[in-house]
Scaffold this motif. Structure first.
Motif, mmCIF file in Angstrom:
data_model
loop_
_atom_site.group_PDB
_atom_site.id
_atom_site.type_symbol
_atom_site.label_atom_id
_atom_site.label_comp_id
_atom_site.label_asym_id
_atom_site.label_seq_id
_atom_site.Cartn_x
_atom_site.Cartn_y
_atom_site.Cartn_z
ATOM 1 N N MET A 249 31.474 34.715 32.820
ATOM 2 C CA MET A 249 31.266 35.712 33.856
ATOM 3 C C MET A 249 32.563 35.841 34.626
ATOM 4 S SD MET A 249 28.247 35.666 36.678
ATOM 5 C CE MET A 249 28.322 36.671 38.151
ATOM 6 N N ASP A 250 32.952 37.063 34.889
ATOM 7 C CA ASP A 250 34.170 37.298 35.646
ATOM 8 C C ASP A 250 33.933 38.364 36.693
ATOM 9 O OD1 ASP A 250 36.739 35.996 35.224
ATOM 10 O OD2 ASP A 250 36.359 36.454 33.108
ATOM 11 N N LEU A 251 34.115 38.030 37.936
ATOM 12 C CA LEU A 251 34.140 39.031 39.001
ATOM 13 C C LEU A 251 35.591 39.100 39.431
ATOM 14 C CD1 LEU A 251 31.021 38.049 41.163
ATOM 15 C CD2 LEU A 251 31.138 39.373 39.041
ATOM 16 N N ASN A 252 36.292 40.126 38.958
ATOM 17 C CA ASN A 252 37.740 40.150 39.161
ATOM 18 C C ASN A 252 38.254 41.573 39.078
ATOM 19 O OD1 ASN A 252 40.384 39.458 39.454
ATOM 20 N ND2 ASN A 252 40.592 38.485 37.454
ATOM 21 N N PRO A 253 38.700 42.148 40.156
ATOM 22 C CA PRO A 253 38.811 41.515 41.456
ATOM 23 C C PRO A 253 37.557 41.652 42.299
ATOM 24 C CG PRO A 253 39.802 43.688 41.535
ATOM 25 C CD PRO A 253 39.289 43.487 40.133
ATOM 26 N N VAL A 254 37.447 40.731 43.256
ATOM 27 C CA VAL A 254 36.579 40.923 44.410
ATOM 28 C C VAL A 254 37.549 41.375 45.503
ATOM 29 C CG1 VAL A 254 35.105 39.760 46.091
ATOM 30 C CG2 VAL A 254 35.033 39.072 43.679
ATOM 31 N N LEU A 255 37.257 42.472 46.162
ATOM 32 C CA LEU A 255 38.179 42.926 47.212
ATOM 33 C C LEU A 255 37.655 42.493 48.571
ATOM 34 C CD1 LEU A 255 39.307 46.457 45.972
ATOM 35 C CD2 LEU A 255 40.556 44.303 45.879
ATOM 36 N N GLY A 256 38.518 41.842 49.321
ATOM 37 C CA GLY A 256 38.076 41.293 50.595
ATOM 38 C C GLY A 256 38.885 41.801 51.765
ATOM 39 N N THR A 257 38.233 41.947 52.893
ATOM 40 C CA THR A 257 38.927 42.227 54.154
ATOM 41 C C THR A 257 38.377 41.236 55.173
ATOM 42 O OG1 THR A 257 37.295 43.737 55.065
ATOM 43 C CG2 THR A 257 38.940 44.679 53.566
ATOM 44 N N TYR A 258 38.748 41.415 56.426
ATOM 45 C CA TYR A 258 38.261 40.451 57.426
ATOM 46 C C TYR A 258 36.776 40.608 57.702
ATOM 47 C CZ TYR A 258 38.176 44.082 61.015
ATOM 48 O OH TYR A 258 37.880 45.194 61.735
ATOM 49 N N HIS A 259 36.197 41.704 57.241
ATOM 50 C CA HIS A 259 34.767 41.880 57.521
ATOM 51 C C HIS A 259 33.957 42.314 56.302
ATOM 52 C CE1 HIS A 259 36.093 45.914 57.370
ATOM 53 N NE2 HIS A 259 35.062 46.451 57.964
ATOM 54 N N SER A 260 34.588 42.272 55.110
ATOM 55 C CA SER A 260 33.826 42.705 53.944
ATOM 56 C C SER A 260 34.280 41.991 52.678
ATOM 57 C CB SER A 260 33.999 44.213 53.745
ATOM 58 O OG SER A 260 35.316 44.491 53.289
ATOM 59 N N MET A 261 33.392 41.955 51.711
ATOM 60 C CA MET A 261 33.687 41.415 50.380
ATOM 61 C C MET A 261 32.864 42.234 49.395
ATOM 62 S SD MET A 261 35.614 38.648 49.909
ATOM 63 C CE MET A 261 36.640 37.943 51.213
ATOM 64 N N ALA A 262 33.495 42.697 48.348
ATOM 65 C CA ALA A 262 32.733 43.407 47.323
ATOM 66 C C ALA A 262 33.459 43.300 46.002
ATOM 67 C CB ALA A 262 32.585 44.886 47.708
ATOM 68 N N CYS A 263 32.694 43.064 44.936
ATOM 69 C CA CYS A 263 33.406 43.029 43.661
ATOM 70 C C CYS A 263 33.504 44.417 43.087
ATOM 71 C CB CYS A 263 32.844 42.012 42.692
ATOM 72 S SG CYS A 263 31.121 42.059 42.436
ATOM 73 N N VAL A 264 34.588 44.622 42.372
ATOM 74 C CA VAL A 264 34.972 45.946 41.919
ATOM 75 C C VAL A 264 34.928 46.007 40.394
ATOM 76 C CG1 VAL A 264 36.925 47.552 41.884
ATOM 77 C CG2 VAL A 264 36.380 46.292 43.962
ATOM 78 N N ASP A 265 35.106 44.867 39.749
ATOM 79 C CA ASP A 265 35.041 44.855 38.289
ATOM 80 C C ASP A 265 34.330 43.574 37.881
ATOM 81 O OD1 ASP A 265 35.354 45.856 35.803
ATOM 82 O OD2 ASP A 265 37.552 45.956 35.864
ATOM 83 N N TRP A 266 33.540 43.658 36.806
ATOM 84 C CA TRP A 266 32.740 42.496 36.407
ATOM 85 C C TRP A 266 32.542 42.515 34.904
ATOM 86 C CZ3 TRP A 266 31.319 45.871 40.329
ATOM 87 C CH2 TRP A 266 30.667 47.036 39.906
ATOM 88 N N ARG A 267 32.277 41.353 34.391
ATOM 89 C CA ARG A 267 32.079 41.184 32.967
ATOM 90 C C ARG A 267 31.196 39.966 32.797
ATOM 91 N NH1 ARG A 267 37.138 40.149 29.028
ATOM 92 N NH2 ARG A 267 36.866 38.195 30.117
ATOM 93 N N ILE A 268 30.127 40.094 32.042
ATOM 94 C CA ILE A 268 29.206 38.966 31.840
ATOM 95 C C ILE A 268 28.851 38.899 30.358
ATOM 96 C CG2 ILE A 268 26.917 38.014 32.381
ATOM 97 C CD1 ILE A 268 27.017 39.471 35.064
ATOM 98 N N SER A 269 28.915 37.699 29.797
ATOM 99 C CA SER A 269 28.451 37.573 28.413
ATOM 100 C C SER A 269 27.383 36.493 28.314
ATOM 101 C CB SER A 269 29.609 37.274 27.461
ATOM 102 O OG SER A 269 30.037 35.946 27.646
ATOM 103 N N LEU A 270 26.489 36.678 27.349
ATOM 104 C CA LEU A 270 25.392 35.728 27.144
ATOM 105 C C LEU A 270 25.571 35.020 25.809
ATOM 106 C CD1 LEU A 270 22.282 37.986 27.999
ATOM 107 C CD2 LEU A 270 23.660 36.585 29.568
ATOM 108 N N LYS A 271 25.127 33.790 25.755
ATOM 109 C CA LYS A 271 25.025 33.121 24.452
ATOM 110 C C LYS A 271 23.894 32.112 24.535
ATOM 111 C CE LYS A 271 27.700 30.919 20.843
ATOM 112 N NZ LYS A 271 28.901 30.132 20.576
ATOM 113 N N ARG A 272 22.952 32.273 23.644
ATOM 114 C CA ARG A 272 21.781 31.392 23.692
ATOM 115 C C ARG A 272 22.025 30.122 22.913
ATOM 116 N NH1 ARG A 272 20.265 36.466 24.288
ATOM 117 N NH2 ARG A 272 18.838 36.824 26.020
#
Lengths: 685, 685
Positions: free
Chosen positions: B662-685
């Motif tokens: 799982m990759d949350l990259n980037p998460v963009l942060g300021t002094y009063h906020s955080m939000a991720c802008v790009d994400w990638r998740i893979s599964l493997k059973r």
């Protein structure tokens, strides 16, 4: 100056000689006798006829006409007079004063020390001490302190600013099998300090008869330039130097100050001095002795290592340690590797580490080393780890190891871990004059510390031509303290350092000419201390209207006496700074600015002068260096232009040694430009 | 499972016992005899009547009815049958198989090992080995390898995945005076691995009778969860654990793989495991033994140290080392300090280091330690450095030191450097059951490594409530591999992780609804692999016209099947990532993004689950942490919101263990906020 009578005396008198070997005057005589000094030996003690079997004189007045060296262990107050008698009556020109009670005890002792020094100097004689432990050479054992190591001309030379510390350092060395060629404990260094020993080693160095390994323990460096000169010179002659300079922390400095009267010095300056000279810096006794033992092997010419072991675990730990320290442990492949494998017991591994199993034999070891030596030129050095859980006698293996160490073209470092189980075999190996690195990880760490050492830097590098006349004029006409912004700028200009265009204006008329700099512009109020707090900075001014209104606004701020109009540059923040340290000269520092320096402390530093090559080498050591090459799809920074600023600063410092501090911060850089935007220079004569 | 018969047998049979002590079967019997085993001892060897003075049986068939433990040193092919006979005829339930020739030699050996294990397991018996060095307990010395340390119940417990390495480790320990309570060499670990020894220690731990110091040497961790469980449990019971996990580098892994068949594991995962469990990680033998010796002292409860020395130099070097390692060496001041100074010889210093001079006495040492103990509660621990240049016998000083170590409320670490000169006195000190840290700098470094250890982390921390049902639905309906952007976003949403608003649109009609996100917007083409290369990204779109024209441009790119419209956020780049490691579970990593991770490798990592407290502790370990607090006049970043993202990821991993990466990259942060802008998740059973 160290005279030959100190190092290789024909006759020695021990003043204060005693039968009691718990007294320094007794123990030093005992040690000289034990060391089988070949010259004439005299004892002086008013109360004895015979001391430890040798004739004793009541007073120095009664001594024979010629005494090369006097070792003195009597109450301090009698020392100066005794020295005078010896110098006058016996032509003695070398003195080792063991007695304490001099400058280390306060003002009266300091006066006594001064008196002693004046007498010694008036006879052009050598003085070691006072308040010292003595010295050891291959000619005699002139110390009252143990341990006495094995003394051989191919052992290591060692000078120490602290007596007991020297003894403890030698304990560690003896334990690993190290032999010594000399040891000097300089005590209060009234005349002869560690730097003077270094100078003596340099001036008398003969590769045919002298040890190439030199070690120092210091808590102060009173003469950094002397240190630099002779340390670099020795290294250029083929010597290898390692040194401890203790007192790097506040608490350490406090301790050093009470111990040897050391003044706190900037540890960055010490680092820079060692680096400039090519001296390996050590931080502890074990560390120093391991470095000495490594230095006593053939030179390691690269960073590619073969690990040969009969026990897996230590090989794994060493591979980890060496990898972390920047070494390569390359896999061995190809026909030679396959042939080697076929000659070992089944289950052996030759992938490097080469594991020839617990049952591996001396013959196997021989084959392995020969194969690496003959068929793997890419390998620079070999570590052999061989201990035993006790089922076999490993002496035959250590015999082979010693033979191979003589003949192999690459250095072989022995790790013999079974210091208890194979005590006799390890002792046998040491008796062959070999050192033992009993712990592979400590060995690997020391190898890492040594491999990152650089050759002595050029102390007179080529520097760019700058306008020295202009620089001298400004400096000569300025008083001590911070230069005015205008004068600082003129210095930077004369040094050819690129900077943002700027002009300070007082009136709207002048302002018009300022607009010739070209938009965008930055304005800063002059005459006001806290520019930001008073809203005295205005950035990104893009046209004449804005320029005019902002100028008026700034001039209205209380205390304003003008406005600095500056070309508004953008780019990545870098910085370059200079601080001068007593004796060391100018310490130059540079790196990326902003958070890189403030948060990551990512800065390199070196003593001036700094030429292009050394500056380039240092720049690459910055952790942020990849930013110069460009990362994440962004263009890099103009490395050459930045290096040019650094060496121009170096040229400026040469022209104006009066500069005490200098800060170019920030320097703004892009992939094709570098210019400093803010500067500060102070002078102190 | 380890049975009591292994550790404390009433009777032992050595199968393959020999008169030749260069053979394992001879040496192990010798060691058992030397160790004065109190139970019944039998030898088995078809060719002997008497072995080393004890009756020898021709075959295991002839042994008495009850044999608790069999130590077997016969050719591997005979081992399974022998074990069967012993289990059947003699009710033997503990086996130590020294013989090699099992899985370490290849497929045939592996089959033999399997056969052996099946027999042992069928009798519910304990098996150590095969291919091991044996074990040591306070009851018997069941190893063929030296050295045999002093075995006492208050010594340290030690388990090793490598036999010879265990021997070499003990060499280092014995040399510093360490005593042992047990040593387990697990060899091929067919049944019992290092983790099982750890479990045994945990399950049988009794503070009244067991040593609190446990040590491990490993090249592989087959059961990380078992390691975590028992290591944390032991530490929570008051034990102190230090361990080497060798094989951190490529070369080290290669060596470990050929040595003990270890699979390469992520060293970051190993670090995270140790850190989660509260185990001190060591990298070498010296290091491990120094840690053990430190652990054997009273607990150090803070980082404020007094250095007591009679020789300046080592005090200075130690002060430097401890300062660098984060300790404080506070100056001692006030009336108590002044009184102390008056009780010492003139010239002594009490500023800390406390230097009571070369002539300082045992009585002085006593006064100094008592004063620190009684009058300086701010001091947490004391290091005493006391050697000798050889003029006096220091035994009386070491007697006092031993007494004070018993009575002082703070830990006292002794540094006795004169291992050669004062050999007998140091030996005397060790004979009192004391360890000696002969090098103060190595001691300081080990203290630094230990002091940064954290208590075991909460393995079941409180996590935020998230929409588990929604998460399970998505995961259960998805196949292995990367999730679609929409599904990944839905998972993030369900976990309550803040992210930029986004929508994927295919037509101008849909585009209109997208504009509801609010300008500025970012557009990214869908269906095209290299978005940047094909100019498929458009940023900072500020109005409808631009939106329309850019949408059309992107849809015209070959392969485009839609356009992602995303809220255009700005802020500082951060990142959070997850990778799953076999046996270890999820390793979470986070820090500042961009160059901080790429150039400075500034990242912290920990095994999931990660609660608020542990995440906050880790965040502060980032070198870039000051950026969260704000530097250079800039506002900081919203630390709490970032930590909330981390613990929400932790909750998500708990709900969906199928997540492999799982990759949350980037998460963009300021002094009063955080939000991720790009994400990638893979599964493997």
């Amino acid at each position: 100056m160290i005279r030959k009578e100190l190092v290789n005396p024909k006759s020695i008198a021990v003043i204060g000689a005693s039968n009691e070997i718990t007294k320094p005057g007794g123990k030093v005589l005992r040690n000289i006798l034990d060391g089988k000094f070949a010259g004439d030996l005299y004892a002086v003690n008013p109360k004895e006829e015979i001391v430890q079997g040798i004739k004793c004189y009541k007073s120095p007045d009664n001594l024979p006409l010629n005494v090369d060296l006097a070792i003195i262990s009597i109450p301090s107050k009698f020392v100066p007079q005794t020295v005078k008698i010896l110098a006058e009556n016996c032509s003695t020109r070398a003195f080792i004063v063991l007695s304490a009670g001099f400058s280390e005890t306060g003002d009266r002792g300091a006066a006594l020390e001064k008196e002693l020094l004046e007498i010694v100097d008036s006879y052009d004689a050598t003085l070691i001490g006072p308040n010292c432990m003595g010295i050891l050479t291959t000619s005699y054992q002139g110390t009252f302190a143990g341990p006495i190591p094995s003394l051989k001309t191919d052992g290591v030379d060692f000078a120490s600013g602290s007596g007991a510390t020297a003894a403890f350092i030698m304990e560690a060395g003896i334990d690993m099998g190290l032999t010594f060629s000399s040891m000097f404990s300089v005590g209060n260094s009234a005349q002869t300090g560690v730097e003077d020993i270094l100078a003596f080693w340099d001036e008398t160095y003969d590769p045919a008869t002298c040890s190439p390994v030199k070690l120092l323990y210091m808590e102060k460096i009173d003469k950094p330039q002397m240190f630099l000169k002779h340390a670099s010179s020795l290294i250029k002659k083929g010597c290898r130097l390692a040194a401890i300079k203790a007192g790097a922390s506040d608490a350490g400095n406090r301790a050093a100050s009470s111990h040897t009267g050391a003044m706190a010095s900037s540890d960055a300056a010490v680092d820079a001095l060692f680096s400039k000279a090519g001296v390996v810096r050590c931080y502890g006794r074990e560390d120093l002795m391991l470095s000495a033992a490594l230095f006593s092997h053939r030179e390691l010419k690269g960073n590619s290592i073969a690990i040969v072991t009969h026990a897996g675990g230590p090989g794994v730990m060493l591979a980890d340690t060496l990898s972390k320290a920047g070494f390569i442990i390359p896999e061995l492949k190809g026909p030679a590797a396959e042939k080697l494998l076929s000659q070992l017991y089944p289950g052996s591994s030759i992938s490097n580490p080469i594991d020839f199993l617990a049952t591996g034999t001396a013959e196997h070891l021989e084959i392995i080393i020969d194969t690496i030596d003959n068929d793997f030129p890419e390998i620079d050095g070999i570590v052999v780890i061989f201990g035993t859980p006790g089922l076999m006698d490993v002496t035959p293996v250590y015999k082979v190891l010693d033979e191979k160490m003589k003949n192999c073209s690459k250095p072989i470092y022995p790790v013999l871990p079974s210091v208890v189980t194979a005590k006799d075999a390890v002792q046998y190996f040491k008796s062959l004059g070999r050192s033992n690195f009993s712990d592979e990880v400590l060995l690997g760490q020391t190898m890492g510390n040594i491999v990152k050492r650089k050759e002595p830097a050029d102390t007179d590098p080529e520097l760019p031509e700058i306008n020295v006349a202009a620089i001298r004029k400004i400096v000569d006409e300025s008083s001590d303290g911070y230069l005015s912004s205008t004068n600082a700028l003129a210095l930077i200009d004369a040094a050819g350092i690129p900077h943002a265009k700027e002009i300070t204006v007082n009136s709207i008329d002048e302002l018009k000419s300022a607009s010739g700099i070209g938009y965008p512009l930055a304005l800063k109020v002059s005459g006001v201390l806290h520019k930001s707090d008073s809203n005295g900075v205005s950035l990104n001014i893009s046209d004449e209207n804005q320029l005019l209104s902002e100028f008026n606004r700034l001039m209205d701020i209380q205390g304003a006496n003008g406005v600095l109009v500056q070309e508004m540059l953008s780019g990545t923040e870098l910085f370059a700074g200079v601080s001068r340290h007593d004796g060391y000269g100018h310490l130059m520092m540079f790196g990326m600015g902003g958070i890189f320096i403030e948060v990551f402390k990512d800065v390199v530093s070196a003593l001036a002068p700094l030429g292009h090559e050394e500056a380039g080498f240092l720049l690459k050591k910055l952790r942020s260096y990849p930013l110069f090459r460009g990362v994440r799809g962004q263009k890099g920074l103009d490395e050459e232009k930045f290096l040019d600023i650094i060496i121009r600063i170096s040229a400026l410092l040469k022209a104006a040694p009066e500069i005490e501090e200098m800060d170019l911060n920030p320097v703004l850089g892009t992939y094709h430009s570098m210019a400093c935007v803010d500067w500060r220079i102070s002078l102190k004569r």
